[in-house]
Design a protein around this motif. Structure first.
Motif, PDB file in Angstrom:
ATOM      1  N   ASP A 102       0.840  -1.203   0.000  1.00  0.00           N
ATOM      2  CA  ASP A 102       0.000   0.000   0.000  1.00  0.00           C
ATOM      3  C   ASP A 102       0.872   1.249   0.000  1.00  0.00           C
ATOM      4  N   VAL A 103       2.055   1.133   0.598  1.00  0.00           N
ATOM      5  CA  VAL A 103       3.038   2.213   0.621  1.00  0.00           C
ATOM      6  C   VAL A 103       4.372   1.626   0.191  1.00  0.00           C
ATOM      7  N   VAL A 104       5.015   2.224  -0.807  1.00  0.00           N
ATOM      8  CA  VAL A 104       6.362   1.826  -1.205  1.00  0.00           C
ATOM      9  C   VAL A 104       7.322   2.937  -0.793  1.00  0.00           C
ATOM     10  N   SER A 105       8.386   2.567  -0.074  1.00  0.00           N
ATOM     11  CA  SER A 105       9.391   3.534   0.366  1.00  0.00           C
ATOM     12  C   SER A 105      10.762   3.057  -0.090  1.00  0.00           C
ATOM     13  N   LEU A 106      11.546   3.965  -0.654  1.00  0.00           N
ATOM     14  CA  LEU A 106      12.822   3.614  -1.278  1.00  0.00           C
ATOM     15  C   LEU A 106      13.991   3.919  -0.352  1.00  0.00           C
ATOM     16  N   HIS A 107      14.908   2.948  -0.229  1.00  0.00           N
ATOM     17  CA  HIS A 107      16.072   3.098   0.652  1.00  0.00           C
ATOM     18  C   HIS A 107      17.295   2.412   0.050  1.00  0.00           C
ATOM     19  N   VAL A 108      17.538   2.705  -1.220  1.00  0.00           N
ATOM     20  CA  VAL A 108      18.699   2.146  -1.923  1.00  0.00           C
ATOM     21  C   VAL A 108      19.577   3.288  -2.424  1.00  0.00           C
ATOM     22  N   PRO A 109      20.877   3.042  -2.593  1.00  0.00           N
ATOM     23  CA  PRO A 109      21.752   4.082  -3.140  1.00  0.00           C
ATOM     24  C   PRO A 109      21.522   4.258  -4.628  1.00  0.00           C
TER      25      PRO A 109
END
Length: 310
Positions: free
Chosen positions: A200-207
């Motif tokens: 439902d929520v996508v959050s990005l945490h990649v370089p």
């Protein structure tokens, strides 16, 4: 001869003073915008401390013959040529974990308000429109699925805070070993497309990297559920900004919060200008009063340890 440190962007004053008690320090938060002065300052510098705007590359460091360390006031290293630094035996020191709490609060807080849908209602309410019927269908975050693309120290902190408000956490991170204890608290996705379909929520945490450039493109945005939202606090260039604008304008995506951009500052008239249900911030998700203190203190300590005589 006293060891010398050059700081090119803003740093907590207490940490600067701590370094000054032991070393010669050049601290000029606008030095990043004065390339000739920066190059001159680095000629006899032993350490350099930067944020994300200073481009630490061969061109900058050619004349810095004494340099042994680069401290990064943050965690992203895409502005630092790590291979060149390694070839010169220059240590690169990021502030791993020191701003994770700030990013976690940003992500979870924005996810909440984007799902509720009332973030942009102030002007309507002030004008007497009273959009109560439309906004009464907002959704609670509890019970929703948060998909974390990248499950390192920041992603894990986001997941921890999200679970505290009843969110289920999925994560995609092929670099994190399957035996890592962090997987006890999240469902592992082996394919990133599966995460986009389920969340439902996508959050990005990649370089940012060649592999991650354009990771969130038109096709992947099209995989997301109706009513899903996207949060990007990672790096610009990971999300196709034009494709994001189209998804928001069409209503295929319910909302997005974007803190990082392919070009910073974001130029006027970009693809993201005037897009509905879009919240934009100027690369500040990890920067709070408290996180600046933590990040600055950590980097000051690490740089001092490197520069002190053995």
């Amino acid at each position: 001869m006293s060891r010398r440190i050059v700081i090119t962007e803003f740093m907590d004053e207490a940490a600067v003073q701590t370094l000054r008690a032991e070393f010669a320090v050049v601290y000029a938060p606008d030095l990043v915008d004065r390339p000739a002065d920066l190059a001159e300052a680095l000629r006899d510098a032993d350490a350099l401390i930067v944020r994300n705007r200073t481009q630490v590359n061969e061109s900058l460091l050619t004349g810095a013959s004494r340099l042994v360390a680069v401290g990064r006031l943050g965690v992203g290293l895409d502005n630092i040529d790590q291979a060149y630094c390694a070839s010169r035996n220059i240590a690169v020191v990021p502030a791993i974990g020191a701003n994770a709490a700030a990013v976690a609060e940003y992500v979870v807080g924005l996810a909440m308000v984007l799902l509720r849908g009332f973030l942009f209602s102030s002007a309507e309410v002030a004008a007497g429109t009273w959009p109560r019927a439309r906004l009464a269908s907002g959704r609670e975050v509890a019970g929703k699925v948060l998909g974390l693309v990248g499950y390192g120290s920041v992603g894990q902190r986001v997941g921890q805070l999200a679970r505290a408000v009843g969110v289920r956490v999925l994560a995609y991170d092929p670099m994190l070993p399957t035996a890592h204890p962090a997987w006890r608290d999240a469902t592992r996705c082996d394919e990133v497309d599966d995460l986009f379909r389920a969340a439902d929520v996508v959050s990005l945490h990649v370089p940012y990297s060649a592999q991650n450039a354009g990771l969130v493109d038109e096709r992947r945005l099209g995989l997301m559920k109706p009513g899903a939202v996207l949060v990007n606090t990672a790096r610009g260039g990971i999300v196709d900004e034009a494709a994001l604008a189209r998804a928001l304008r069409s209503g295929a995506l319910a909302g997005a919060a974007v803190d990082v951009f392919a070009h910073e500052p974001l130029p006027a008239g970009s693809a993201l200008a005037g897009v509905p249900n879009l919240f934009l911030t100027p690369h500040v998700a990890g920067v709070t009063y408290e996180s600046n203190e933590r990040v600055s203190a950590l980097i000051a300590q690490r740089i001092a340890e490197i520069l002190r005589p053995a």
